[in-house]
Design a protein around this motif. Structure first.
Motif, PDB file in Angstrom:
ATOM      1  N   GLU A  63     -10.736   0.609  -7.532  1.00  0.00           N
ATOM      2  CA  GLU A  63     -10.990   1.834  -7.188  1.00  0.00           C
ATOM      3  C   GLU A  63     -10.503   2.233  -5.604  1.00  0.00           C
ATOM      4  O   GLU A  63     -11.051   1.253  -4.818  1.00  0.00           O
ATOM      5  N   GLY A  64      -9.990   3.594  -5.532  1.00  0.00           N
ATOM      6  CA  GLY A  64      -9.338   3.646  -4.086  1.00  0.00           C
ATOM      7  C   GLY A  64      -8.046   3.269  -3.777  1.00  0.00           C
ATOM      8  O   GLY A  64      -7.547   3.460  -2.714  1.00  0.00           O
ATOM      9  N   THR A  65      -7.388   2.542  -4.541  1.00  0.00           N
ATOM     10  CA  THR A  65      -6.131   1.892  -4.252  1.00  0.00           C
ATOM     11  C   THR A  65      -4.826   2.452  -5.083  1.00  0.00           C
ATOM     12  O   THR A  65      -3.910   2.066  -5.030  1.00  0.00           O
ATOM     13  N   GLU A  66      -5.556   3.410  -6.105  1.00  0.00           N
ATOM     14  CA  GLU A  66      -4.549   3.915  -6.831  1.00  0.00           C
ATOM     15  C   GLU A  66      -3.331   4.686  -6.201  1.00  0.00           C
ATOM     16  O   GLU A  66      -2.110   4.468  -6.675  1.00  0.00           O
ATOM     17  N   LYS A  67      -3.397   5.389  -5.285  1.00  0.00           N
ATOM     18  CA  LYS A  67      -2.541   6.024  -4.410  1.00  0.00           C
ATOM     19  C   LYS A  67      -1.397   4.768  -4.052  1.00  0.00           C
ATOM     20  O   LYS A  67      -0.043   5.049  -4.163  1.00  0.00           O
ATOM     21  N   TYR A  68      -1.824   3.529  -3.742  1.00  0.00           N
ATOM     22  CA  TYR A  68      -0.909   2.646  -3.226  1.00  0.00           C
ATOM     23  C   TYR A  68      -0.038   2.050  -4.408  1.00  0.00           C
ATOM     24  O   TYR A  68       1.061   1.766  -4.427  1.00  0.00           O
ATOM     25  N   GLU A 114      -5.373  -4.787  -2.193  1.00  0.00           N
ATOM     26  CA  GLU A 114      -6.927  -4.599  -1.793  1.00  0.00           C
ATOM     27  C   GLU A 114      -6.816  -3.952  -0.278  1.00  0.00           C
ATOM     28  O   GLU A 114      -5.868  -4.065   0.404  1.00  0.00           O
ATOM     29  N   LYS A 115      -7.585  -3.038  -0.157  1.00  0.00           N
ATOM     30  CA  LYS A 115      -7.869  -2.257   1.090  1.00  0.00           C
ATOM     31  C   LYS A 115      -8.997  -2.529   1.848  1.00  0.00           C
ATOM     32  O   LYS A 115     -10.129  -2.512   1.326  1.00  0.00           O
ATOM     33  N   ARG A 116      -8.629  -2.809   3.154  1.00  0.00           N
ATOM     34  CA  ARG A 116      -9.824  -2.985   4.334  1.00  0.00           C
ATOM     35  C   ARG A 116      -9.555  -2.166   5.279  1.00  0.00           C
ATOM     36  O   ARG A 116      -8.612  -2.476   6.000  1.00  0.00           O
ATOM     37  N   ASN A 117     -10.491  -1.217   5.621  1.00  0.00           N
ATOM     38  CA  ASN A 117     -10.034  -0.243   6.910  1.00  0.00           C
ATOM     39  C   ASN A 117      -8.778   0.239   6.586  1.00  0.00           C
ATOM     40  O   ASN A 117      -8.254   0.842   5.626  1.00  0.00           O
ATOM     41  N   ASN A 118      -7.946  -0.317   7.809  1.00  0.00           N
ATOM     42  CA  ASN A 118      -6.823   0.480   7.499  1.00  0.00           C
ATOM     43  C   ASN A 118      -5.494  -0.624   7.181  1.00  0.00           C
ATOM     44  O   ASN A 118      -4.368  -0.426   7.461  1.00  0.00           O
ATOM     45  N   GLU A 128      -2.491   6.401   6.885  1.00  0.00           N
ATOM     46  CA  GLU A 128      -3.721   5.674   7.376  1.00  0.00           C
ATOM     47  C   GLU A 128      -3.639   4.193   7.338  1.00  0.00           C
ATOM     48  O   GLU A 128      -4.230   3.598   7.993  1.00  0.00           O
TER      49      GLU A 128
END
Lengths: 111, 213
Positions: A10-15, A41-45, A77
């Protein structure tokens, strides 16, 4: 075999969608449809992309890694992208998405 | 893995890497004059695979030594190379070297991965599948050469015997290496030499150089 959508955190769909625009250098399908992307995986920026290749002797590894990195850095971002290469489990045709398999069939490549 | 006391394992990794590096080189240099266009194209493709295996093994060696290098470049001439491949100048010598060297490397890697599977799967599981493909290809060519006409079968057997000796000696040293045993990468009952001999013996030739029908 897990579909790539099941790997999306969740939160990485865009990438993942951004990487659907990065084409494999040898075939007109994306690195996502080719099944090369194992996780984002996304952590901060920062993003960490775990990926594989179709063979250890793939001559386009640097090329693909650069394309992946450059595309993701276009997200405002994102300041850094780390790419981790894994060889386990080994890539097989089952890693490809149905869309990818259909495109390959259209181009005359299927098993 | 910690970096200390890894000298024997580093040497082992570099021996396999050096041999794969040279195999990659010879598959192009000699393979470009293969007996058929298909053989030449296959040889170039196998070369790409062997060189990538060398790169993975050099990287493993670098990791064990604590060298943080993303790109692995050959900075020196490979030293730990079996003579068969190093001196290969024709297709028979090339195929014999490809088969014999890779049978031995596969046996060693299987043994190491059996004992250190979790650590090494991420790096080597794809390579092991490709290695099996290379062996299948080389073995098929061994059969073709053994069943060929004229002087080819005899030359094949002469090369096979010459190639096997230094590799057997190396495997014997590896399986009896106390440091490797203490590191837990080679079991005391690994039987690498026996496994190697058994696999080579599946080729349909006798030790006297005659073809088995």
């Amino acid at each position: 075999m897990m579909s790539y959508k099941e790997k999306v955190i969740e939160g990485t769909e865009k990438y993942w969608n951004m990487l659907k625009e990065v084409a494999d250098p040898e075939f007109p399908i994306s690195v996502v449809d080719m099944g090369l992307i194992r996780g984002i995986e996304k952590r901060n920026n920062s993003l960490t992309v775990t990926m594989t290749f179709t063979s250890t002797g793939c001559g386009c590894m640097d090329w693909i890694e650069n394309d992946v990195r450059e595309r993701l850095l276009q997200a405002e971002e994102i300041e850094s992208v780390e790419i981790k290469v894994t060889w386990d489990p080994a890539w097989t045709i089952n890693d490809m998405t149905e869309e990818g398999k259909n495109k390959m069939k259209y181009w005359g490549v299927s098993s | 893995m910690a970096h200390k006391n890894k000298n024997a394992l580093v040497q082992l990794a570099e021996t396999m890497a050096d041999n794969k590096y040279v195999m990659g080189n010879r598959l192009v240099e000699v393979g470009v004059s293969g007996p058929t266009i298909e053989a030449t194209l296959s040889s170039i493709s196998l070369s790409q695979g062997e060189l990538s295996h060398a790169r993975l093994l050099y990287r493993w060696s670098n990791d064990m030594q604590g060298l943080q290098t993303k790109k692995v470049k050959a900075v020196k001439q490979p030293e730990k190379v079996f003579p068969q491949m190093k001196e290969a100048t024709n297709w028979i010598e090339l195929i014999v070297g490809l088969y014999v060297n890779n049978v031995a490397i596969q046996a060693v890697l299987r043994e190491i991965m059996k004992n250190k599977q979790q650590e090494l799967n991420l790096q080597f599981s794809k390579m092991m599948i490709e290695l099996e493909d290379h062996l299948t290809y080389a073995k098929e060519w061994c059969h073709l050469l053994i069943h060929d006409k004229g002087s080819i079968p005899k030359k094949f057997v002469e090369n096979l015997e010459r190639a096997v000796q230094p590799v057997e000696k190396w495997l014997n040293e590896v399986e009896n290496n106390k440091e490797l045993q203490q590191l837990g990468v080679i079991s005391q009952d690994s039987n690498l030499t026996s496994l190697f001999k058994e696999t080579i013996a599946t080729l349909p030739v006798t030790r006297t150089g005659q073809r088995v029908s």
